[in-house]
Design a protein around this motif. Structure first.
Motif, PDB file in Angstrom:
ATOM      1  N   GLU A  28      53.390 125.075  12.030  1.00  0.00           N
ATOM      2  CA  GLU A  28      52.949 125.267  13.404  1.00  0.00           C
ATOM      3  C   GLU A  28      51.739 126.196  13.419  1.00  0.00           C
ATOM      4  O   GLU A  28      51.571 127.025  12.518  1.00  0.00           O
ATOM      5  N   THR A  29      50.904 126.030  14.425  1.00  0.00           N
ATOM      6  CA  THR A  29      49.756 126.916  14.585  1.00  0.00           C
ATOM      7  C   THR A  29      49.412 127.017  16.075  1.00  0.00           C
ATOM      8  O   THR A  29      50.075 126.403  16.909  1.00  0.00           O
ATOM      9  N   ILE A  30      48.384 127.793  16.389  1.00  0.00           N
ATOM     10  CA  ILE A  30      47.970 127.990  17.788  1.00  0.00           C
ATOM     11  C   ILE A  30      46.539 127.505  17.977  1.00  0.00           C
ATOM     12  O   ILE A  30      45.780 127.373  17.009  1.00  0.00           O
ATOM     13  N   GLN A  31      46.178 127.274  19.255  1.00  0.00           N
ATOM     14  CA  GLN A  31      44.843 126.769  19.544  1.00  0.00           C
ATOM     15  C   GLN A  31      44.014 127.699  20.437  1.00  0.00           C
ATOM     16  O   GLN A  31      42.835 127.442  20.658  1.00  0.00           O
ATOM     17  N   SER A  32      44.646 128.759  20.971  1.00  0.00           N
ATOM     18  CA  SER A  32      43.888 129.647  21.859  1.00  0.00           C
ATOM     19  C   SER A  32      44.249 131.107  21.604  1.00  0.00           C
ATOM     20  O   SER A  32      45.280 131.418  20.997  1.00  0.00           O
ATOM     21  N   ARG A  33      43.402 131.980  22.101  1.00  0.00           N
ATOM     22  CA  ARG A  33      43.569 133.435  21.934  1.00  0.00           C
ATOM     23  C   ARG A  33      44.378 133.976  23.104  1.00  0.00           C
ATOM     24  O   ARG A  33      44.149 133.632  24.260  1.00  0.00           O
ATOM     25  N   VAL A  34      45.373 134.828  22.779  1.00  0.00           N
ATOM     26  CA  VAL A  34      46.182 135.453  23.838  1.00  0.00           C
ATOM     27  C   VAL A  34      46.407 136.922  23.498  1.00  0.00           C
ATOM     28  O   VAL A  34      46.303 137.331  22.331  1.00  0.00           O
ATOM     29  N   GLU A  35      46.732 137.692  24.527  1.00  0.00           N
ATOM     30  CA  GLU A  35      47.147 139.081  24.341  1.00  0.00           C
ATOM     31  C   GLU A  35      48.494 139.246  25.033  1.00  0.00           C
ATOM     32  O   GLU A  35      48.682 138.786  26.169  1.00  0.00           O
ATOM     33  N   VAL A  36      49.432 139.870  24.330  1.00  0.00           N
ATOM     34  CA  VAL A  36      50.787 140.023  24.865  1.00  0.00           C
ATOM     35  C   VAL A  36      51.272 141.456  24.650  1.00  0.00           C
ATOM     36  O   VAL A  36      50.818 142.162  23.736  1.00  0.00           O
TER      37      VAL A  36
END
Length: 688
Positions: free
Chosen positions: A477-485
């Motif tokens: 699995e991987t991600i496609q966008s930048r997030v801050e949590v």
């Protein structure tokens, strides 16, 4: 058998497509030479070559059989190789330790699928080559048709030495072109006869072609030929020997092994024409970057190479090797370059099928075995400790059919794994690997028959049964966008509590970059001793993603803020907070499934090009290019691994066995949305 000098040794192997009759030829050769009293039959499971229960069950050879056949004062070290395509690895090992190969062709079916393949293997190993057309007594057997197929399909200058006297139901025996005599077979063996009138002109024509093929390779004989001087049989044989050793002439002979017709003549010519070990000249090896020449003879230092290892539950490992130079005595020290260590040759053997004869010495040209040295492997070089050298390894075909292996009985996992690894030591075309992602033990072989035979061997030799299935794909699995949590882990239950508070920035990395961790903490918002715990929490969360529980790759995580409690904060609290934060951020960062994409190369005759390309497209493959190689078509494509687990058997079906392929991992890529949904649904069902 009494020992002979190296110049009297002849090392050869029989190669062919399955069912051409190698085992019967071997049986009759053993019988004619007096090694056995009565020839056995494949159908009855009584041959000395196919002695394993698995060979008797399937009625074809699955491993090499080794024999010593005395003939005309020479010792022929004879290797009967399997003809079934799943056991081509045995052919590879045999060709590395012999000086000649005899291609057996079925007289009523001609060139078959595996014929070209093993012939090319013999060419690549630069051994002297011969052809024997068998089963000339069978309905439909046609010498001229098969000989034309040989000339059109195989590389080399082919020259008949014997031809059939009649064909099919009219087959009476063979005609020796060099001696110009007929050899008729009957109940009391072969008997000599004059050439029949109907064949006299044909024999004269072929004899002239044979003569011209020999004299054109020798200036002296050419002069005698042009001067109409007689060329003797002795000169012809000498010219044939030189032509065969140089690869300029490939003798073709015929017969019917089941009727013991043409076998003695075959042995006569092989005994005369196969190069002796001393004729090979030098063998090249290396040591510490320097090239080393090894003279093939008894007087030099001992050098040998292991062509095959066999594992037996009672006698242990048996390493079969060819002595290339010098002598090896029982009790001698041997240097093994791969181990960079010496071992002692405690017991030496010569082999005749399943029988092992203890010997005190093996010399240049001999093929023998050394027992009970577990550290030795196929391809290992053996040498005198004072003469260190390493030879090129044997190149084995790459197995491509991968299955999962599960024990038939619960609790036998460890025992099964141990046994399968032992089998892989014996057979380089069988590989065993544990996939940490899918938590499966994977076995890879040359085909379904290969794996079925290994199942039988495991059950008989070691009392272990296993079943095979389709492997799982190691999705990621991987991600496609930048997030801050942000995530705060706070727990108070009396006494000291737990407190960890982190802000994470999660962003995608280019495909194949893996994982990066960074920290941008200022002013001591999180004490430095807790930063490793934050990283550990993220790494542990990445082991099981949020979509279907697969590992997460190709992302960067930065901890850039947070807070702590002077009493309640701990490494555990920050690890839990980081883990929860990563999972929350993963869900928000447009997660996707990745699948392994394989780099596939398919090699087929041109007539199968359309079918292959259509099939690859149906497997979601992307064609990367096409080219020609040695008269065949090469198709390169990128194909998802999920679509390739049955390709080894499917390709065989599509091309009638004429196609082959190689495959290796290329990269990970996004799974199409529809298939992604199916995978997640199936995974959730499994988890439930």
């Amino acid at each position: 058998m009494a020992s002979v000098k190296t110049d009297k040794i002849r090392n050869l192997c029989l190669i062919s497509h399955g069912g051409a009759g190698k085992t019967t030829i071997t049986e009759m050769s053993l019988y004619n030479s007096g090694v056995i009293k009565e020839p056995g039959r494949v159908e009855d499971g009584t041959t000395h070559s196919d002695y394993m229960p698995e060979e008797k069950k399937h009625q074809f050879s699955v491993v090499n059989s080794f024999f010593s056949i005395p003939w005309n004062g020479n010792q022929i070290n004879w290797v009967d190789t399997p003809g079934y395509a799943d056991f081509r690895g045995e052919v590879s090992s045999a060709l590395k330790i012999v000086d000649a190969a005899v291609l057996i062709i079925n007289g009523n079916s001609g060139i078959e699928v595996n014929t070209n393949y093993v012939w090319t293997m013999a060419e690549d190993n630069n051994v002297a080559r011969f052809v024997f057309i068998n089963k000339m007594d069978k309905d439909g057997a046609k010498f001229d048709k098969v000989f034309e197929e040989i000339q059109n399909n195989l590389n080399g200058h082919f020259v008949p030495l014997t031809i059939p006297y009649g064909e099919g139901e009219n087959y009476k025996g063979i005609i020796d072109l060099l001696k110009k005599e007929a050899l008729l077979y009957g109940d009391d063996g072969e008997s000599k006869s004059d050439i029949p009138d109907g064949l006299a002109d044909r024999v004269e024509e072929l004899w002239t072609e044979l003569l011209e093929s020999v004299v054109e390779l020798d200036d002296e004989l050419m002069m005698k030929y042009f001067d109409d001087e007689e060329i003797t049989d002795k000169e012809m044989i000498k010219g044939l020997i030189n032509g065969v050793r140089a690869g300029d002439i490939i003798p073709v002979m015929v017969g019917s092994a089941i009727n013991n017709s043409g076998i003695k003549t075959l042995l006569n010519y092989l005994s005369s024409l196969v190069p002796a070990p001393t004729d090979i000249g030098t063998v090249t090896g290396t040591w510490e970057g320097e090239e080393i020449k090894i003279e093939a003879g008894e007087s030099g230092p001992f050098v040998g190479q292991i062509g095959k290892t066999m594992v037996d539950p009672y006698i242990g490992k048996l390493s079969i090797f060819r002595v290339l130079s010098g002598k090896l005595n029982t009790g001698s020290e041997i240097f093994v370059p791969r181990l960079n260590n010496t071992i002692k040759a405690s017991k030496l053997y010569k082999l005749n099928g399943e029988e092992q004869e203890t010997v005190d010495e093996l010399k240049a040209g001999d093929i023998g075995a050394i027992a009970k040295i577990d550290d030795l492997e196929t391809s290992d070089t053996l040498s005198d400790p004072d003469f260190k050298v390493e030879l090129d390894p044997i190149i084995f075909p790459e197995p491509m059919l991968t299955k999962t292996a599960l024990p038939a009985s619960e609790g036998d996992d460890e025992k099964m794994s141990t046994v399968l690894h032992r089998i892989s030591q014996e057979d380089p075309t069988f590989k065993v690997e544990y996939n940490k992602v899918t938590k499966e033990l994977l076995v890879t072989g040359m085909g379904t028959v290969h794996l079925d035979v290994i199942k039988d061997i495991c059950k008989r030799k070691f009392g272990v049964e296993f079943v095979t299935g389709i492997p799982k794909v190691a999705y990621k699995e991987t991600i496609q966008s930048r997030v801050e949590v942000e995530e705060k882990y706070k727990k108070q239950s009396g006494g000291r509590g737990q407190y960890g508070h982190v802000f994470l920035r999660i962003e995608p990395l280019p495909r194949g970059k893996g994982f990066e961790f960074d920290e941008e903490i200022f002013g001591g918002a999180i004490p430095s001793q807790y930063i490793p715990a934050v990283e550990k929490g993220v790494v542990e969360a990445m082991e099981e993603g949020v979509m279907a529980g697969y590992p997460v790759v190709d992302c960067k995580v930065t901890v850039y803020d947070g807070s702590y409690h002077s009493v309640d904060s701990s490494e555990m609290a920050f690890k839990i907070a980081a883990s929860k934060a990563f999972k929350k951020g993963m869900e928000q960062a447009k997660p996707v499934l990745l699948e392994p994409i394989m780099d596939v190369e398919v090699i087929v005759p041109e007539e199968y090009m359309g079918d292959i390309m259509g099939d690859l497209n149906s497997r979601r493959g992307k064609i990367q290019g096409m080219s020609s190689r040695d008269g065949l078509q090469v198709i390169k494509a990128h194909v998802p691994q999920a679509e390739m687990f049955t390709y080894a058997t499917d390709l065989k079906s599509l091309t009638g066995g004429h196609g082959k392929f190689t495959m290796k991992f290329a990269y990970y890529d996004k799974v199409p949305k529809k298939i992604e949904d199916e995978i997640i649904k199936e995974r959730n069902t499994e988890t439930a």
